[in-house]
Design a protein around this motif. Structure first.
Motif, PDB file in Angstrom:
ATOM      1  N   LEU A   1      87.427 -14.707  96.710  1.00 41.81           N
ATOM      2  CA  LEU A   1      86.880 -14.873  95.255  1.00 41.81           C
ATOM      3  C   LEU A   1      87.023 -14.016  94.453  1.00 41.81           C
ATOM      4  O   LEU A   1      87.513 -12.849  94.460  1.00 41.81           O
ATOM      5  CB  LEU A   1      85.301 -14.771  95.506  1.00 41.81           C
TER       6      LEU A   1
ATOM      7  N   VAL B   1      85.067 -14.376 101.582  1.00 38.52           N
ATOM      8  CA  VAL B   1      84.619 -13.866 100.215  1.00 38.52           C
ATOM      9  C   VAL B   1      85.976 -13.334  99.542  1.00 38.52           C
ATOM     10  O   VAL B   1      85.897 -13.072  98.347  1.00 38.52           O
ATOM     11  CB  VAL B   1      83.324 -13.006 100.479  1.00 38.52           C
ATOM     12  N   GLN B   2      86.890 -12.399 100.259  1.00 36.17           N
ATOM     13  CA  GLN B   2      87.617 -11.990  99.703  1.00 36.17           C
ATOM     14  C   GLN B   2      88.775 -12.785  98.666  1.00 36.17           C
ATOM     15  O   GLN B   2      89.600 -12.051  97.817  1.00 36.17           O
ATOM     16  CB  GLN B   2      88.839 -11.265 100.928  1.00 36.17           C
TER      17      GLN B   2
ATOM     18  N   PRO C   1      79.228 -19.299 116.143  1.00 43.26           N
ATOM     19  CA  PRO C   1      80.660 -19.477 116.595  1.00 43.26           C
ATOM     20  C   PRO C   1      80.665 -19.350 118.173  1.00 43.26           C
ATOM     21  O   PRO C   1      79.663 -18.511 118.564  1.00 43.26           O
ATOM     22  CB  PRO C   1      81.623 -18.500 115.935  1.00 43.26           C
TER      23      PRO C   1
ATOM     24  N   LYS D   1      77.334  -8.144  96.649  1.00 39.08           N
ATOM     25  CA  LYS D   1      78.633  -7.783  96.524  1.00 39.08           C
ATOM     26  C   LYS D   1      78.974  -8.937  95.243  1.00 39.08           C
ATOM     27  O   LYS D   1      79.734  -8.443  94.570  1.00 39.08           O
ATOM     28  CB  LYS D   1      79.556  -8.070  97.905  1.00 39.08           C
TER      29      LYS D   1
ATOM     30  N   LEU E   1      78.132 -18.021 107.364  1.00 39.90           N
ATOM     31  CA  LEU E   1      79.051 -17.018 108.047  1.00 39.90           C
ATOM     32  C   LEU E   1      80.629 -17.179 107.353  1.00 39.90           C
ATOM     33  O   LEU E   1      81.120 -16.393 107.035  1.00 39.90           O
ATOM     34  CB  LEU E   1      79.050 -16.964 109.620  1.00 39.90           C
TER      35      LEU E   1
ATOM     36  N   PHE F   1      89.416  -7.790  94.664  1.00 41.76           N
ATOM     37  CA  PHE F   1      88.412  -9.038  95.415  1.00 41.76           C
ATOM     38  C   PHE F   1      87.231  -7.998  95.979  1.00 41.76           C
ATOM     39  O   PHE F   1      87.280  -6.831  96.439  1.00 41.76           O
ATOM     40  CB  PHE F   1      89.013  -9.674  96.355  1.00 41.76           C
ATOM     41  N   ALA F   2      86.329  -8.672  96.348  1.00 43.52           N
ATOM     42  CA  ALA F   2      85.154  -8.071  97.221  1.00 43.52           C
ATOM     43  C   ALA F   2      85.214  -8.424  98.446  1.00 43.52           C
ATOM     44  O   ALA F   2      86.029  -9.246  98.778  1.00 43.52           O
ATOM     45  CB  ALA F   2      83.726  -8.732  96.677  1.00 43.52           C
ATOM     46  N   SER F   3      84.636  -7.534  99.444  1.00 44.70           N
ATOM     47  CA  SER F   3      84.677  -7.844 100.747  1.00 44.70           C
ATOM     48  C   SER F   3      83.027  -7.291 101.446  1.00 44.70           C
ATOM     49  O   SER F   3      82.322  -6.508 100.836  1.00 44.70           O
ATOM     50  CB  SER F   3      85.806  -7.183 101.681  1.00 44.70           C
ATOM     51  N   VAL F   4      82.746  -8.214 102.761  1.00 46.06           N
ATOM     52  CA  VAL F   4      81.545  -7.355 103.328  1.00 46.06           C
ATOM     53  C   VAL F   4      82.084  -6.213 104.322  1.00 46.06           C
ATOM     54  O   VAL F   4      82.907  -6.515 104.855  1.00 46.06           O
ATOM     55  CB  VAL F   4      80.703  -8.614 103.902  1.00 46.06           C
ATOM     56  N   ASP F   5      80.949  -5.675 104.467  1.00 43.76           N
ATOM     57  CA  ASP F   5      80.919  -4.463 105.510  1.00 43.76           C
ATOM     58  C   ASP F   5      81.093  -4.987 106.918  1.00 43.76           C
ATOM     59  O   ASP F   5      81.340  -4.471 108.027  1.00 43.76           O
ATOM     60  CB  ASP F   5      80.325  -3.007 105.159  1.00 43.76           C
ATOM     61  N   THR F   6      80.142  -5.974 106.906  1.00 45.23           N
ATOM     62  CA  THR F   6      79.496  -6.583 108.438  1.00 45.23           C
ATOM     63  C   THR F   6      80.862  -7.049 109.049  1.00 45.23           C
ATOM     64  O   THR F   6      81.469  -7.811 108.330  1.00 45.23           O
ATOM     65  CB  THR F   6      78.402  -7.296 108.132  1.00 45.23           C
ATOM     66  N   ASN F   7      80.978  -6.862 110.293  1.00 46.03           N
ATOM     67  CA  ASN F   7      81.879  -7.866 111.027  1.00 46.03           C
ATOM     68  C   ASN F   7      81.697  -8.984 111.328  1.00 46.03           C
ATOM     69  O   ASN F   7      80.602  -9.440 111.788  1.00 46.03           O
ATOM     70  CB  ASN F   7      82.022  -7.115 112.474  1.00 46.03           C
ATOM     71  N   VAL F   8      82.591  -9.868 110.542  1.00 43.22           N
ATOM     72  CA  VAL F   8      82.412 -11.500 110.799  1.00 43.22           C
ATOM     73  C   VAL F   8      82.888 -11.907 111.932  1.00 43.22           C
ATOM     74  O   VAL F   8      84.022 -11.732 112.029  1.00 43.22           O
ATOM     75  CB  VAL F   8      82.975 -12.194 109.327  1.00 43.22           C
ATOM     76  N   PRO F   9      82.183 -12.431 112.813  1.00 42.95           N
ATOM     77  CA  PRO F   9      82.595 -12.890 114.266  1.00 42.95           C
ATOM     78  C   PRO F   9      83.839 -14.326 114.019  1.00 42.95           C
ATOM     79  O   PRO F   9      83.530 -14.914 113.032  1.00 42.95           O
ATOM     80  CB  PRO F   9      81.568 -13.369 114.786  1.00 42.95           C
ATOM     81  N   GLY F  10      85.010 -14.001 114.660  1.00 40.40           N
ATOM     82  CA  GLY F  10      85.650 -15.174 114.579  1.00 40.40           C
ATOM     83  C   GLY F  10      85.136 -16.583 114.824  1.00 40.40           C
ATOM     84  O   GLY F  10      84.134 -16.610 115.489  1.00 40.40           O
ATOM     85  N   ARG F  11      85.812 -17.463 114.551  1.00 37.23           N
ATOM     86  CA  ARG F  11      85.596 -18.937 114.818  1.00 37.23           C
ATOM     87  C   ARG F  11      86.582 -19.724 115.227  1.00 37.23           C
ATOM     88  O   ARG F  11      87.310 -20.461 114.489  1.00 37.23           O
ATOM     89  CB  ARG F  11      84.671 -19.429 113.554  1.00 37.23           C
ATOM     90  N   PRO F  12      87.073 -19.493 116.366  1.00 30.87           N
ATOM     91  CA  PRO F  12      88.176 -20.089 117.023  1.00 30.87           C
ATOM     92  C   PRO F  12      87.876 -21.601 117.150  1.00 30.87           C
ATOM     93  O   PRO F  12      86.639 -21.814 117.560  1.00 30.87           O
ATOM     94  CB  PRO F  12      88.510 -19.429 118.340  1.00 30.87           C
TER      95      PRO F  12
ATOM     96  N   GLU G   1      73.859  -9.165 102.222  1.00 31.09           N
ATOM     97  CA  GLU G   1      74.759  -8.226 101.800  1.00 31.09           C
ATOM     98  C   GLU G   1      75.753  -9.119 100.780  1.00 31.09           C
ATOM     99  O   GLU G   1      76.298  -8.468  99.998  1.00 31.09           O
ATOM    100  CB  GLU G   1      75.649  -7.931 103.115  1.00 31.09           C
TER     101      GLU G   1
ATOM    102  N   ARG H   1      83.193 -15.040 105.278  1.00 37.03           N
ATOM    103  CA  ARG H   1      84.616 -14.809 105.920  1.00 37.03           C
ATOM    104  C   ARG H   1      85.642 -15.017 104.965  1.00 37.03           C
ATOM    105  O   ARG H   1      86.640 -14.215 104.846  1.00 37.03           O
ATOM    106  CB  ARG H   1      84.858 -15.879 106.925  1.00 37.03           C
TER     107      ARG H   1
END
Lengths: 574, 190
Positions: B86, B83-84, B101, B122, B77, A324-335, B118, B81
């Motif tokens: 996929l 994307v993994q 958020p 990917k 966003l 799988f792919a992932s992004v390098d950017t830190n994705v802020p949480g959404r509590p 980004e 969150r």
């Protein structure tokens, strides 16, 4: 008819088809929809009881009178109902009695992830565990038959993934069972020692017979594949195993998780080279299989924490890791957050501002523990805020009394807060209890409760008056405040904390999500007047954010509650 | 072969209607179907996810990392969150809407501004301003149906079947708005 139903709706359909006529429950995720859906059938009398203990005792009474009956709860609700449960096992039933309990592995919406299967074993009550909606319907109907045949309550054990997953079911017609008139039978229904001593051997004999039943029951199923190992599994884990191995693997699927068969497990183990156990949470099946002297692998391969999945199963068996792919950017949480306009916010801000220690409880308002309010100090279980506050103040005395409160919702207060308040009154602690009365059971999705004035069908019902109730248990100081009024909240809080006797503050305003609550026009910020002091940001309202250094209000979220206007010293919010 | 579709977004954005529509459609098409979501605490403005799986025989109700043929995201966003989840050759359909958020709202962290750029580097991304299209159709609440219209381009089901399913799940007074929203999503960029 072929329908796509969530597991909980399928259980409700099973109740309907089995001719169940009385359902009493207390809401709790992920069990709530069973009772909500059952209430849509006019043939079934449904009610929200004040708590699970009451619900189970209602079911007991209905069963004694001879009707098929059910009570539903989440896993922690079963703790509340544990007292009737263990003796209900002894009395057995007249009309079939089914207890639906829904576990929440992974704690999507719970305070712990206890494994309810231990209750089945401990109370010696059979437990069926469906793996999808079709089984949820079928097992529910079977549960009533077993209940009446073996004279026992029967558990249906759900989990989040079965309760809240839709899959296809075949529905059929409702069939009413024969009426079973009540016949006086003190030896069966009056559990004094002399009678209970006679019932206990019955219970043991019943478990023996049920074990015999498990040896041939169709709901336990062997599926032999061509691999040389075998997997014993149950519930949603069966689906994960099949997803990974398809038809190739040999599986013993246990539809009845208590009591488990003996000979059948031995026979399965004999036919395969190696036995694996795939189950969520504790090694419940594993313990049983090992007690039979069978070598097996379970919890050394699978965690007893959280949910499993097809990936967890594949990984444990050393199969290929997914790509799988992932992004390098830190994705802020959404509590999750308290809604814009939530009536709890004003009171929480007042408590945080005054640096009050707050014992919390179970409900939406637990979200007040999140930043920026950080308003809570403890959350244990339903009702524990009130009794905990008494203990905290007995231990802290004068040092804590004027600086500590508890907060509890209206529904939670009716569930198990009242007895704590009785204790505060009777055993005299100078405690201040805040009832956050939003006139609904919020977190579980808006169920009525005894303080709302409506029943489960939405029809008018007796409304418990909180002020009168609190006074009746001996609290002289009962105050009502509007949490949208910060000055009032602050003044009343200070008065009640400084009073030399116990008090109750009712913070009253209906949940902003209720259809009956009409939103006011959204507020706006004057960019010229905003001095960027960020005072409004202290409320943690999701509608307010800072843009280009100035406060900004999202018009689609704002309901015009006006709490933020009271925070602004520059009158920038209008 | 089981197909896996994920619907992700922010609690309260209307993903429930989208999954109900999709589930109904797939059952009508004769597939075995499982639709899974989580109720309760996460609904309160948190990140929410619904799994839809269909095929000849579906076992697991959930989707795992690297499993999803398509992810429909109601917010950009959230697309990042999840994307993994996929598949390598899968596609993300995302609304370009930004919903901050709470950690961003209170200034504890920043919203990653270039997240879609980004993401597009990917994986295959189909991005559209579903909110504007929904407003164009007549209601900002029709974002879900705009995105379903977009999804319809990815599946081999005639649009008439989608429209029949839509009529079956929305209230009569909202049928026209939703049919328009579906069409705008389907035809966007053409």
């Amino acid at each position: 008819m072929r329908e796509l139903l969530i597991g909980n709706a399928a259980v409700a359909r099973g109740l309907y088809e089995a001719g169940c006529s009385i359902v009493s429950s207390y809401p709790g995720t992920p069990s709530t929809e069973i009772t909500e859906m059952a209430a849509k059938y006019d043939e079934i009398y449904c009610e929200w009881a004040p708590n699970e203990k009451v619900a189970m005792e209602v079911a007991f009474g209905a069963s004694v009178r001879g009707k098929r009956t059910c009570c539903c709860m989440k896993h922690v609700g079963l703790n509340v109902a544990a007292d009737p449960l263990f003796t209900l096992s002894y009395t057995g039933v007249n009309g079939g009695l089914v207890i639906c309990v829904a576990d929440d592995p992974g704690m999507h919406s719970s305070q712990n992830e206890q494994d309810s299967r231990h209750y089945a074993k401990a109370s010696k009550i059979p437990m069926l565990e469906p793996s999808d909606s079709a089984e949820a319907l079928m097992f529910t109907k079977l549960a009533f038959e077993l209940s009446e045949e073996f004279d026992t309550p029967v558990f249906i054990k759900m989990c989040t993934r079965v309760a809240h997953s839709q899959s296809i079911v075949e529905t059929s017609e409702r069939v009413l069972p024969e009426d079973k008139p009540y016949e006086k039978n003190p030896q069966k229904y009056i559990m004094v020692p002399a009678n209970a001593k006679l019932r206990h051997p019955f219970v043991e004999e019943r478990t023996r017979k049920l074990t015999e039943y498990a040896e041939t029951a169709e709901i336990n199923r062997e599926e032999y594949g061509d691999s040389d190992f075998g997997i014993i599994t149950t519930g949603t884990c069966y689906q994960y195993v099949k997803e990974v191995f398809g038809e190739s693997v040999s599986v013993l699927k246990l539809g009845m998780i208590h009591p488990m068969p003996v000979e059948r497990i031995k026979s399965f183990a004999d036919k395969v080279k190696k036995v694996y156990i795939v189950e969520e949470l504790d090694g419940f099946i594993e313990t049983h299989v090992k007690s039979l002297g069978i070598d097996c692998i379970g919890k050394e391969m699978f965690s007893n924490i959280g949910e499993l999945s097809q990936l967890a199963v594949a990984t444990a068996f050393g199969l290929d890791e997914p790509q799988f792919a992932s992004v390098d950017t830190n994705v802020p949480g959404r509590p999750p957050v308290m809604c814009a306009g939530c009536p709890h916010r004003g009171m929480y801000y007042t408590l945080a501002k005054n640096k009050i220690t707050v014992l919390g409880d179970i409900g939406c308002y637990t979200l007040g523990s999140m930043p920026p309010l950080n308003a809570l100090d403890t959350t244990l279980c339903m009702g524990a805020s009130v009794s905990g506050l008494h203990g905290y103040n007995k231990a802290g005395g004068k040092e804590t009394e004027g600086k500590t409160v508890c907060v509890i919702g209206d529904s939670t207060f009716m569930h198990s807060g009242i007895t704590g308040l009785v204790n505060i009154s009777y055993n005299a602690s100078n405690s201040t209890v805040i009832i956050l009365d939003n006139s609904i059971t919020g977190m579980t999705g808006h169920q009525q409760n005894p303080t709302t004035g409506y029943n489960i069908k939405g029809d008018p019902a007796a409304k418990i008056d909180l002020e009168t109730l609190c006074k009746a248990v001996g609290i002289n100081r009962v105050r009502v405040v509007d949490p949208y009024n910060l000055a009032e909240c602050d003044a009343v809080l200070k008065e009640e904390l400084s009073a030399e006797e116990p008090s109750v503050i009712i913070s009253r305003r209906p949940c902003v999500l209720l259809k009956s609550v009409k939103a006011k026009p959204a507020l706006t910020v004057s960019k010229d007047d905003c001095k960027s002091c960020k005072m409004c940001m202290k409320l943690g309202c999701p509608a307010i954010s800072m843009h280009d250094g100035k406060a900004d209000i999202d018009a689609t979220l704002c309901v015009g509650c006006g709490v933020c206007t009271q925070m602004c010293k520059f009158d920038a919010i209008k | 072969m089981t197909k896996s579709i994920m619907i992700v977004g922010v609690g309260g954005q209307g993903s429930l209607l989208a999954s109900t529509l999709l589930g109904k459609l797939l059952v009508t098409e004769g597939y075995d179907v499982k639709v899974s979501e989580v109720h309760g605490m996460s609904q309160r403005g948190g990140s929410v996810v619904t799994y839809v799986r269909y095929g000849d025989k579906v076992y697991s109700p959930i989707i795992e990392k690297g499993d999803a043929d398509c992810i429909i995201s109601f917010e950009k966003l959230e697309a990042a969150r999840w994307v993994q989840y996929l598949k390598k050759d899968g596609v993300i359909i995302t609304n370009t809407q930004q919903i901050d958020p709470m950690p961003v709202v209170i200034g504890a962290t920043e919203y990653p501004a270039d997240i879609l750029t980004e993401l597009s580097q990917k994986v295959k991304v189909d991005a559209l301003d579903a909110l504007s299209l929904a407003q164009q159709a007549g209601s900002s609440r029709a974002v879900n149906i705009v995105l379903m219209g977009r999804l319809a381009r990815q599946l081999d089901i005639p649009t008439e079947k989608w429209e029949d399913a839509l009529r079956a799940v929305v209230k009569p007074q909202f049928v026209d708005i939703n049919l328009k929203a579906f069409e705008l999503g389907y035809n966007f960029g053409l």
